[in-house]
Design a protein around this motif. Structure first.
Motif, short mmCIF file in Angstrom:
data_model
loop_
_atom_site.label_atom_id
_atom_site.label_comp_id
_atom_site.label_asym_id
_atom_site.label_seq_id
_atom_site.Cartn_x
_atom_site.Cartn_y
_atom_site.Cartn_z
N UNK A 66 93.18 170.55 98.68
CA UNK A 66 92.86 169.12 98.69
C UNK A 66 91.93 168.70 99.83
N UNK A 67 91.97 169.39 100.97
CA UNK A 67 91.05 169.05 102.06
C UNK A 67 89.61 169.28 101.64
N UNK A 68 89.36 170.42 101.03
CA UNK A 68 87.99 170.72 100.58
C UNK A 68 87.56 169.77 99.47
N UNK A 69 88.48 169.46 98.56
CA UNK A 69 88.16 168.54 97.47
C UNK A 69 87.79 167.17 98.02
N UNK A 70 88.54 166.71 99.04
CA UNK A 70 88.24 165.42 99.65
C UNK A 70 86.81 165.40 100.20
N UNK A 71 86.43 166.45 100.90
CA UNK A 71 85.09 166.50 101.48
C UNK A 71 84.04 166.56 100.39
N UNK A 72 84.30 167.36 99.36
CA UNK A 72 83.31 167.55 98.31
C UNK A 72 83.13 166.30 97.45
N UNK A 73 84.23 165.66 97.08
CA UNK A 73 84.14 164.53 96.15
C UNK A 73 83.95 163.19 96.85
N UNK A 74 84.68 162.96 97.91
CA UNK A 74 84.60 161.66 98.58
C UNK A 74 83.40 161.55 99.51
N UNK A 75 83.19 162.59 100.29
CA UNK A 75 82.12 162.55 101.29
C UNK A 75 80.84 163.20 100.79
N UNK A 76 80.93 163.89 99.67
CA UNK A 76 79.81 164.63 99.09
C UNK A 76 79.19 165.58 100.10
N UNK A 77 80.07 166.28 100.82
CA UNK A 77 79.62 167.27 101.80
C UNK A 77 80.39 168.56 101.59
N UNK A 78 79.76 169.64 101.99
CA UNK A 78 80.44 170.94 101.97
C UNK A 78 81.50 170.94 103.05
#
Length: 126
Positions: free
Chosen positions: A61-73
């Protein structure tokens, strides 16, 4: 039964939920302190048996948050900044080995209606 939690965490959680009374939790912690691993001589309160046999969990979920919410790797530096300064090497340990979401930035750009303000994220079904 395999819960992949330390005995100390289970005792503490049981005490917080009111399932284990204070005096019983104290007794259980004393038992952990009294038992020793025959291979290392270290008490179970310091290092529980089997801890080295477990693979570290990789909280996706941490990676998903960055990828989807922040649009960052997801990177250790990104999470260090977001958490207010957690150590970068700790964040590297947590996110290492995680798979990336497939082209999240491109999918978001295609599905976001143009009528939404720039600070609103369009949600989509998986």
């Amino acid at each position: 039964m395999d819960w992949k939690m330390s005995l100390a965490a289970i005792i503490t959680h049981g005490k917080q939920l009111g399932i284990i009374e204070e005096h019983r939790a104290t007794g259980l912690f004393k038992q952990l302190s009294a038992r020793r691993d025959p291979n290392t001589g270290v008490t179970w309160r310091v290092q529980e048996p089997g801890w080295a046999d477990l693979e570290p969990e990789r909280p996706r979920p941490l990676a998903v948050m960055a990828e989807r919410s922040l649009e960052q790797r997801p990177t250790p530096d990104l999470f260090t900044a977001l958490t207010g300064g957690w150590a970068s090497d700790l964040m590297e340990e947590i996110i290492s080995g995680q798979r990336e979401a497939p082209a999240v930035v491109q999918q978001h750009a295609k599905t976001a209606p143009s009528s939404l303000p720039g600070n609103v994220v369009a949600l989509r079904r998986a």
